[in-house]
Scaffold this motif. Structure first.
Motif, mmCIF file in Angstrom:
data_model
loop_
_atom_site.group_PDB
_atom_site.id
_atom_site.type_symbol
_atom_site.label_atom_id
_atom_site.label_comp_id
_atom_site.label_asym_id
_atom_site.label_seq_id
_atom_site.Cartn_x
_atom_site.Cartn_y
_atom_site.Cartn_z
ATOM 1 N N SER A 1 0.832 -1.210 0.000
ATOM 2 C CA SER A 1 0.000 0.000 0.000
ATOM 3 C C SER A 1 0.866 1.260 0.000
ATOM 4 O O SER A 1 0.511 2.263 -0.614
ATOM 5 C CB SER A 1 -0.952 -0.007 1.194
ATOM 6 O OG SER A 1 -0.230 -0.033 2.405
ATOM 7 N N TRP B 1 2.073 1.623 -3.539
ATOM 8 C CA TRP B 1 0.983 2.089 -4.388
ATOM 9 C C TRP B 1 0.731 3.577 -4.177
ATOM 10 O O TRP B 1 0.509 4.320 -5.138
ATOM 11 C CB TRP B 1 -0.270 1.271 -4.121
ATOM 12 C CG TRP B 1 -1.412 1.722 -4.963
ATOM 13 C CD1 TRP B 1 -2.518 2.386 -4.550
ATOM 14 C CD2 TRP B 1 -1.537 1.579 -6.371
ATOM 15 N NE1 TRP B 1 -3.336 2.656 -5.616
ATOM 16 C CE2 TRP B 1 -2.756 2.171 -6.760
ATOM 17 C CE3 TRP B 1 -0.738 1.019 -7.359
ATOM 18 C CZ2 TRP B 1 -3.190 2.211 -8.069
ATOM 19 C CZ3 TRP B 1 -1.177 1.054 -8.667
ATOM 20 C CH2 TRP B 1 -2.386 1.639 -9.011
ATOM 21 N N ALA B 2 0.760 4.027 -2.940
ATOM 22 C CA ALA B 2 0.543 5.448 -2.651
ATOM 23 C C ALA B 2 1.651 6.299 -3.274
ATOM 24 O O ALA B 2 1.386 7.350 -3.869
ATOM 25 C CB ALA B 2 0.471 5.677 -1.149
ATOM 26 N N LEU C 1 3.571 5.482 -5.864
ATOM 27 C CA LEU C 1 3.463 5.411 -7.321
ATOM 28 C C LEU C 1 2.313 6.274 -7.832
ATOM 29 O O LEU C 1 2.471 7.016 -8.812
ATOM 30 C CB LEU C 1 3.274 3.962 -7.764
ATOM 31 C CG LEU C 1 3.160 3.732 -9.267
ATOM 32 C CD1 LEU C 1 4.472 4.102 -9.945
ATOM 33 C CD2 LEU C 1 2.791 2.300 -9.556
ATOM 34 N N SER C 2 1.165 6.205 -7.179
ATOM 35 C CA SER C 2 0.033 7.013 -7.645
ATOM 36 C C SER C 2 0.307 8.506 -7.455
ATOM 37 O O SER C 2 -0.096 9.330 -8.289
ATOM 38 C CB SER C 2 -1.249 6.601 -6.932
ATOM 39 O OG SER C 2 -1.135 6.806 -5.542
ATOM 40 N N GLY C 3 0.996 8.879 -6.396
ATOM 41 C CA GLY C 3 1.375 10.281 -6.210
ATOM 42 C C GLY C 3 2.319 10.758 -7.296
ATOM 43 O O GLY C 3 2.162 11.863 -7.832
ATOM 44 N N ILE D 1 2.599 9.510 -10.323
ATOM 45 C CA ILE D 1 1.868 9.571 -11.589
ATOM 46 C C ILE D 1 0.996 10.829 -11.644
ATOM 47 O O ILE D 1 0.899 11.483 -12.687
ATOM 48 C CB ILE D 1 1.035 8.291 -11.791
ATOM 49 C CG1 ILE D 1 1.971 7.114 -12.080
ATOM 50 C CG2 ILE D 1 0.031 8.454 -12.920
ATOM 51 C CD1 ILE D 1 1.277 5.771 -12.130
ATOM 52 N N ALA D 2 0.372 11.195 -10.528
ATOM 53 C CA ALA D 2 -0.467 12.396 -10.500
ATOM 54 C C ALA D 2 0.365 13.653 -10.751
ATOM 55 O O ALA D 2 -0.029 14.530 -11.530
ATOM 56 C CB ALA D 2 -1.193 12.498 -9.158
#
Length: 195
Positions: free
Chosen positions: A83, A86-87, A89-91, A93-94
């Motif tokens: 998790s 994932w947090a 990576l998503s940050g 990407i954003a």
């Protein structure tokens, strides 16, 4: 048998050796699985006459998916939370998406400049007209400079003499978004800008 193996490992190393064996087993299982699936996809592609480009893309996507999953499993064995990854990576990407959106017009003009230089839809000295719509005239001028962001045209509107002609700077991307009329070998002599 297991007791003999424990006797070969120095005291305190059991945990590290077990972790290493688990990591190797995960990576080996991922490699074998991705090879098996790649062969299966190739056979399916040959049997059903799928385009080779589709088969290659599917093999590549599944390879990355399987090896990425194996890497996540390895990282979990080392104590890294999925998790948290994932947090992060998503940050990332954003932030990358916002940055890309912010500089989209600049990147578009740079790419279009590359296309202008390589494809050569027009060159210095050509007269061009960007047609805005069928019922109204567009921007018309002689190309006097091409750089990475915009193309400079010398205004050739009727009724304007060359001494009073304004310089128009047109973004390079506009040449690929609108219809362009071009005249090569113009009767207007080309001169370098003195302005």
């Amino acid at each position: 048998m297991i007791e003999e193996l424990h006797s070969l490992i120095p005291a305190g190393w059991e945990r590290g050796v077990i972790l290493g064996v688990q990591v190797l087993a995960i990576l080996l299982a991922g490699y074998i699985l991705q090879r098996f699936i790649a062969r299966a996809i190739t056979r399916i592609g040959e049997r059903y006459h799928l385009p080779p480009q589709f088969v290659l893309v599917m093999r590549g996507l599944l390879r990355w998916l399987i090896m990425g999953s194996a890497l996540l499993m390895v990282l979990e064995r080392f104590g890294v939370s999925g998790s948290v990854l994932w947090a992060a990576l998503s940050g990332f990407i954003a932030v990358a998406a916002v940055a890309f959106f912010a500089i989209w017009s600049v990147l578009s003009n740079l790419f279009c400049a590359l296309l202008i230089f390589t494809v050569g839809p027009f060159r210095l000295g050509d007269r061009v007209e960007i047609i805005d719509a069928a019922d109204k005239p567009g921007v018309k001028g002689r190309v006097v400079a091409i750089n990475m962001l915009y193309t400079t045209l010398e205004d050739m509107t009727e009724g304007v003499n060359s001494e009073e002609a304004a310089l128009l700077q047109i973004p390079n991307s506009l040449f690929f978004q609108k219809a362009v009329r071009r005249w090569r070998g113009t009767d207007v002599p080309f001169t370098f800008l003195d302005r």
